[in-house]
Write a protein that holds these residues in place. Structure first.
Motif, PDB file in Angstrom:
ATOM      1  N   ALA A   1       9.591  -6.218 -77.214  1.00  0.00           N
ATOM      2  CA  ALA A   1      10.290  -5.941 -78.480  1.00  0.00           C
ATOM      3  C   ALA A   1      11.090  -7.161 -78.930  1.00  0.00           C
ATOM      4  CB  ALA A   1      11.196  -4.732 -78.322  1.00  0.00           C
ATOM      5  N   GLY A   2      11.036  -8.225 -78.146  1.00  0.00           N
ATOM      6  CA  GLY A   2      11.717  -9.455 -78.548  1.00  0.00           C
ATOM      7  C   GLY A   2      13.121  -9.593 -77.989  1.00  0.00           C
ATOM      8  N   HIS A   3      13.435  -8.808 -76.971  1.00  0.00           N
ATOM      9  CA  HIS A   3      14.764  -8.938 -76.350  1.00  0.00           C
ATOM     10  C   HIS A   3      14.846 -10.287 -75.638  1.00  0.00           C
ATOM     11  CE1 HIS A   3      18.322  -6.501 -74.826  1.00  0.00           C
ATOM     12  NE2 HIS A   3      18.529  -7.746 -74.446  1.00  0.00           N
ATOM     13  N   PRO A   4      15.829 -11.120 -76.005  1.00  0.00           N
ATOM     14  CA  PRO A   4      15.907 -12.432 -75.360  1.00  0.00           C
ATOM     15  C   PRO A   4      16.134 -12.302 -73.851  1.00  0.00           C
ATOM     16  CG  PRO A   4      17.595 -12.186 -77.091  1.00  0.00           C
ATOM     17  CD  PRO A   4      16.889 -10.891 -76.994  1.00  0.00           C
ATOM     18  N   ARG A   5      15.479 -13.160 -73.101  1.00  0.00           N
ATOM     19  CA  ARG A   5      15.548 -13.154 -71.645  1.00  0.00           C
ATOM     20  C   ARG A   5      16.970 -13.250 -71.098  1.00  0.00           C
ATOM     21  NH1 ARG A   5      11.969 -14.870 -67.313  1.00  0.00           N
ATOM     22  NH2 ARG A   5       9.857 -14.351 -67.935  1.00  0.00           N
TER      23      ARG A   5
ATOM     24  N   PRO B   1       6.414  -0.916 -77.845  1.00  0.00           N
ATOM     25  CA  PRO B   1       7.868  -0.739 -77.889  1.00  0.00           C
ATOM     26  C   PRO B   1       8.216   0.201 -79.040  1.00  0.00           C
ATOM     27  CG  PRO B   1       7.291  -3.093 -77.848  1.00  0.00           C
ATOM     28  CD  PRO B   1       6.007  -2.322 -78.010  1.00  0.00           C
ATOM     29  N   ASN B   2       9.284   0.986 -78.879  1.00  0.00           N
ATOM     30  CA  ASN B   2       9.692   1.891 -79.958  1.00  0.00           C
ATOM     31  C   ASN B   2      10.970   1.380 -80.634  1.00  0.00           C
ATOM     32  OD1 ASN B   2      12.106   3.079 -78.664  1.00  0.00           O
ATOM     33  ND2 ASN B   2      10.629   3.965 -77.215  1.00  0.00           N
ATOM     34  N   ALA B   3      11.422   2.147 -81.610  1.00  0.00           N
ATOM     35  CA  ALA B   3      12.573   1.711 -82.414  1.00  0.00           C
ATOM     36  C   ALA B   3      13.823   1.492 -81.561  1.00  0.00           C
ATOM     37  CB  ALA B   3      12.844   2.737 -83.511  1.00  0.00           C
ATOM     38  N   GLY B   4      13.910   2.184 -80.419  1.00  0.00           N
ATOM     39  CA  GLY B   4      15.044   1.988 -79.516  1.00  0.00           C
ATOM     40  C   GLY B   4      15.032   0.607 -78.891  1.00  0.00           C
ATOM     41  N   HIS B   5      13.853   0.194 -78.389  1.00  0.00           N
ATOM     42  CA  HIS B   5      13.719  -1.167 -77.835  1.00  0.00           C
ATOM     43  C   HIS B   5      14.056  -2.215 -78.902  1.00  0.00           C
ATOM     44  CE1 HIS B   5      10.663   1.088 -75.306  1.00  0.00           C
ATOM     45  NE2 HIS B   5      11.368   0.512 -74.350  1.00  0.00           N
ATOM     46  N   TYR B   6      13.535  -1.986 -80.115  1.00  0.00           N
ATOM     47  CA  TYR B   6      13.759  -2.977 -81.182  1.00  0.00           C
ATOM     48  C   TYR B   6      15.231  -3.051 -81.568  1.00  0.00           C
ATOM     49  CZ  TYR B   6       8.759  -3.712 -81.724  1.00  0.00           C
ATOM     50  OH  TYR B   6       7.445  -4.050 -81.493  1.00  0.00           O
ATOM     51  N   ALA B   7      15.909  -1.877 -81.577  1.00  0.00           N
ATOM     52  CA  ALA B   7      17.330  -1.873 -81.950  1.00  0.00           C
ATOM     53  C   ALA B   7      18.159  -2.647 -80.927  1.00  0.00           C
ATOM     54  CB  ALA B   7      17.827  -0.435 -82.084  1.00  0.00           C
TER      55      ALA B   7
ATOM     56  N   GLY C   1      13.955   7.051 -70.056  1.00  0.00           N
ATOM     57  CA  GLY C   1      14.051   7.774 -71.332  1.00  0.00           C
ATOM     58  C   GLY C   1      13.939   6.857 -72.540  1.00  0.00           C
ATOM     59  N   LEU C   2      14.301   5.577 -72.365  1.00  0.00           N
ATOM     60  CA  LEU C   2      14.162   4.625 -73.474  1.00  0.00           C
ATOM     61  C   LEU C   2      12.696   4.450 -73.854  1.00  0.00           C
ATOM     62  CD1 LEU C   2      15.255   2.442 -75.446  1.00  0.00           C
ATOM     63  CD2 LEU C   2      15.193   0.821 -73.538  1.00  0.00           C
ATOM     64  N   SER C   3      11.817   4.529 -72.855  1.00  0.00           N
ATOM     65  CA  SER C   3      10.389   4.332 -73.116  1.00  0.00           C
ATOM     66  C   SER C   3       9.631   5.640 -73.315  1.00  0.00           C
ATOM     67  CB  SER C   3       9.759   3.534 -71.965  1.00  0.00           C
ATOM     68  OG  SER C   3      10.318   2.228 -71.902  1.00  0.00           O
TER      69      SER C   3
ATOM     70  N   ASP D   1       8.332  -1.583 -67.306  1.00  0.00           N
ATOM     71  CA  ASP D   1       7.188  -1.562 -68.219  1.00  0.00           C
ATOM     72  C   ASP D   1       7.083  -2.772 -69.142  1.00  0.00           C
ATOM     73  OD1 ASP D   1       9.169  -1.059 -70.201  1.00  0.00           O
ATOM     74  OD2 ASP D   1       8.963   1.112 -69.930  1.00  0.00           O
ATOM     75  N   GLY D   2       8.095  -3.612 -69.181  1.00  0.00           N
ATOM     76  CA  GLY D   2       8.035  -4.821 -70.002  1.00  0.00           C
ATOM     77  C   GLY D   2       8.221  -4.591 -71.497  1.00  0.00           C
ATOM     78  N   LEU D   3       8.547  -3.356 -71.903  1.00  0.00           N
ATOM     79  CA  LEU D   3       8.603  -3.067 -73.345  1.00  0.00           C
ATOM     80  C   LEU D   3       9.795  -3.730 -74.035  1.00  0.00           C
ATOM     81  CD1 LEU D   3       7.382   0.663 -73.580  1.00  0.00           C
ATOM     82  CD2 LEU D   3       6.129  -1.436 -74.109  1.00  0.00           C
ATOM     83  N   SER D   4      10.925  -3.885 -73.337  1.00  0.00           N
ATOM     84  CA  SER D   4      12.074  -4.542 -73.968  1.00  0.00           C
ATOM     85  C   SER D   4      11.738  -5.994 -74.302  1.00  0.00           C
ATOM     86  CB  SER D   4      13.306  -4.480 -73.054  1.00  0.00           C
ATOM     87  OG  SER D   4      13.815  -3.167 -73.016  1.00  0.00           O
TER      88      SER D   4
END
Ligand code: BJW
Ligand code: ZN
Length: 296
Positions: free
Chosen positions: A117-121, A84-90, A29-31, A111-114
């Protein structure tokens, strides 16, 4: 801010001045707002004529690796074409803003979207692997001497010429159902599928299928994080929470003291959110709309 108040409301974390320990469990649902289909529920729309649940199994791959590879070539293309959407970015912004080790984001998404979006590993665990990882099937067959070849972040399209159509984002099953009956897709011989560069065995997608174990070291690192102290907040985002062991982390966080907050398009109507309780907080709506507000 709102969530910090919920997390702090019940305990002494605020008083002691330590920053809250937050865990998140994310699902398809996040994606969804990025245009990727979910597995269950009203936004499920993967490959009309095949149930994704029957394709995401080792049995399906053993029976017809070409069919399963077509499915994953299509999924890889869809994920690469999505943003990525605003949820991933938040979530990524939350991860960067909190002190090291105080946030752990478990995603069931492949899907690799997080990451994009720049989520640190360090604070992200892809529980079910990635569409862009591959490994040699030899390595998963016990007693079979092989090279253990594995590769990460392979974004090549198409991987092989036989997967070109699927890699263009064509739902091949839809095109095949003109008379209402699903026609079988042309069989792809094993030697035309992605091949191990070392031993010439078949490569498989680096995702976790039903009946397969999740990465043991990853699970261990999650357990260690949970055991390291009180968990203040557990965010359950865009998942039906029906698939284990992932859904079990909701209960684990609860045992570690967490307030459970659900963000789901069908939060109210979904009894299926197995691991949830009436006492949990629920926000109904799209994760892409709600997370930027909730995590602001
Ligand atoms: C929105 C939205 C918007 C929509 N905003 N929200 C205990 C009890 C019972 C069974 C088991 C158990 N333990 C293990 C099992 C068996 C099995 C299992 O859990 N079965 C259940 C179905 C009952 N588990 C396994 O087999 C796991 N392996 C295992 O346990 O191994 C044991 C072992 C140990 C040692 C040796 C050997 C074995 C593996 C599970 C792997 C799951 N794999 C998949 C496929 C991945 C690859 C691929 O993508 O193709 O993972 S299945 C599929 O489901 C995928 C997902 O990650 C996963 C979860 O789905 P998710 O993300 O929750 O999506 P949906 O579609 O279900 O929900 C979407 C939600 O979003 C909905 O609620 C919507 O309302 C909402 N929504 N739009 C916010 N805009
Ligand atoms: Zn090999």
């Amino acid at each position: 801010e709102l969530l910090c108040r919920i997390a702090h409301g019940s305990d002494a974390a605020a008083a002691t001045g330590r920053s809250p320990r937050i865990m998140a469990l994310c699902g398809a649902g996040l994606s969804a707002a990025s245009g990727l289909a979910t597995f269950r529920g009203s936004t499920a729309a993967l490959w009309h004529t095949h149930d994704p649940m029957t394709l995401a199994t080792p049995e399906a791959f053993a029976a017809d690796p070409g069919l399963v590879w077509r499915f994953y070539a299509y999924r890889r293309h869809s994920a690469l074409a999505a943003k990525p959407n605003a949820g991933h970015y938040a979530l990524a912004a939350l991860a960067r803003s909190l002190p090291h080790n105080s946030f752990l984001c478990l995603t069931q998404n492949v899907d690799g979207l997080s990451a994009r979006a720049g989520h640190p590993r360090e604070s992200l665990r892809a529980l079910h692997g990635s569409l862009f990882d591959m490994r040699c099937v030899g390595s998963s067959r016990k007693g079979h001497s092989c090279c253990n070849y594995a590769v990460e972040d392979n974004f090549t399209e198409p991987l092989v010429p036989a997967l070109a159509t699927a890699s263009e984002g064509v739902d091949e099953t839809a095109a095949m159902t003109a008379n209402g009956k699903p026609l079988p897709l042309p069989h792809i011989p094993v030697n035309e599928l992605p091949q191990c560069p070392n031993c010439k065995s078949l490569l498989r997608p680096g995702v976790v299928w039903f009946g397969e174990a999740l990465d043991g070291r990853m699970l261990q690192s999650v357990d260690q994080w949970v055991a390291a102290g009180k968990v203040d907040l557990m965010l359950v985002i865009g998942t039906s929470a029906k698939v284990y062991p992932a859904a079990g982390y909701i209960e684990a966080a609860r045992r570690a003291g967490a307030v459970v907050v659900v963000v789901n398009a069908e939060a109210e109507s979904q009894q299926g959110l197995a691991a949830l309780r009436p006492t949990d907080f629920a926000f109904e709506g799209s994760a892409a709309d709600l997370l930027p507000v909730l995590l602001e």
